[in-house]
Design a protein around this motif. Sequence first.
Motif, PDB file in Angstrom:
ATOM      1  N   TYR A  17       0.823  -1.202   0.000  1.00 46.84           N
ATOM      2  CA  TYR A  17       0.000   0.000   0.000  1.00 46.84           C
ATOM      3  C   TYR A  17       0.857   1.251   0.000  1.00 46.84           C
ATOM      4  N   ALA A  18       0.291   2.344  -0.503  1.00 44.21           N
ATOM      5  CA  ALA A  18       0.953   3.643  -0.495  1.00 44.21           C
ATOM      6  C   ALA A  18      -0.028   4.660   0.071  1.00 44.21           C
ATOM      7  N   LYS A  19       0.495   5.641   0.775  1.00 45.22           N
ATOM      8  CA  LYS A  19      -0.333   6.704   1.320  1.00 45.22           C
ATOM      9  C   LYS A  19      -0.311   7.873   0.343  1.00 45.22           C
ATOM     10  N   GLU A  37      -5.359   9.077   1.693  1.00 42.55           N
ATOM     11  CA  GLU A  37      -5.941   7.781   1.373  1.00 42.55           C
ATOM     12  C   GLU A  37      -4.845   6.721   1.351  1.00 42.55           C
ATOM     13  N   MET A  38      -5.185   5.522   1.789  1.00 43.90           N
ATOM     14  CA  MET A  38      -4.295   4.379   1.657  1.00 43.90           C
ATOM     15  C   MET A  38      -4.803   3.562   0.474  1.00 43.90           C
ATOM     16  N   VAL A  39      -3.985   3.449  -0.570  1.00 43.76           N
ATOM     17  CA  VAL A  39      -4.383   2.730  -1.773  1.00 43.76           C
ATOM     18  C   VAL A  39      -3.295   1.732  -2.150  1.00 43.76           C
ATOM     19  N   PRO A  40      -3.663   0.658  -2.856  1.00 46.57           N
ATOM     20  CA  PRO A  40      -2.639  -0.269  -3.350  1.00 46.57           C
ATOM     21  C   PRO A  40      -1.711   0.459  -4.321  1.00 46.57           C
ATOM     22  N   THR A  41      -0.453   0.056  -4.361  1.00 56.09           N
ATOM     23  CA  THR A  41       0.531   0.752  -5.195  1.00 56.09           C
ATOM     24  C   THR A  41       0.167   0.712  -6.670  1.00 56.09           C
ATOM     25  N   THR A  42      -0.616  -0.264  -7.090  1.00 57.56           N
ATOM     26  CA  THR A  42      -1.018  -0.334  -8.495  1.00 57.56           C
ATOM     27  C   THR A  42      -2.084   0.698  -8.829  1.00 57.56           C
ATOM     28  N   VAL A  44      -2.209   3.936  -7.527  1.00 58.91           N
ATOM     29  CA  VAL A  44      -1.776   5.295  -7.158  1.00 58.91           C
ATOM     30  C   VAL A  44      -2.058   6.288  -8.275  1.00 58.91           C
ATOM     31  N   GLN A  45      -1.672   5.971  -9.495  1.00 57.33           N
ATOM     32  CA  GLN A  45      -1.870   6.902 -10.610  1.00 57.33           C
ATOM     33  C   GLN A  45      -3.359   7.146 -10.874  1.00 57.33           C
ATOM     34  N   ASP A  46      -4.192   6.107 -10.752  1.00 54.06           N
ATOM     35  CA  ASP A  46      -5.625   6.273 -10.955  1.00 54.06           C
ATOM     36  C   ASP A  46      -6.218   7.192  -9.900  1.00 54.06           C
ATOM     37  N   THR A  47      -5.750   7.063  -8.668  1.00 54.69           N
ATOM     38  CA  THR A  47      -6.252   7.896  -7.573  1.00 54.69           C
ATOM     39  C   THR A  47      -5.853   9.347  -7.763  1.00 54.69           C
ATOM     40  N   LEU A  48      -4.636   9.595  -8.214  1.00 56.23           N
ATOM     41  CA  LEU A  48      -4.176  10.976  -8.404  1.00 56.23           C
ATOM     42  C   LEU A  48      -4.859  11.636  -9.597  1.00 56.23           C
ATOM     43  N   ASN A  49      -5.275  10.882 -10.587  1.00 56.01           N
ATOM     44  CA  ASN A  49      -5.910  11.450 -11.777  1.00 56.01           C
ATOM     45  C   ASN A  49      -7.393  11.745 -11.573  1.00 56.01           C
ATOM     46  N   LYS A  50      -8.002  11.302 -10.466  1.00 52.87           N
ATOM     47  CA  LYS A  50      -9.420  11.569 -10.217  1.00 52.87           C
ATOM     48  C   LYS A  50      -9.680  13.032 -10.029  1.00 52.87           C
TER      49      LYS A  50
END
Length: 50
Positions: A17-19, A37-42, A44-50
């Motif tokens: 996981y990455a914070k 947010e704590m998200v799986p490392t795979t 991370v890019q999807d979360t930042l692009n939201k």
Amino acid sequence: MAKKVVATLKKEGGVTYAKVIKAVKSEKTGAYTFREEMVPTTMVQDTLNK
């Protein structure tokens, strides 16, 4: 003595996981708040692009 909860996240073969911390500007006041947010490392890019 405190429990070590983080140790359970570091199993071999488990998901890492990455914070992610994002600054979000409030439309009402114009002030910035930080969303964590704590998200799986795979994901991370999807979360930042939201």
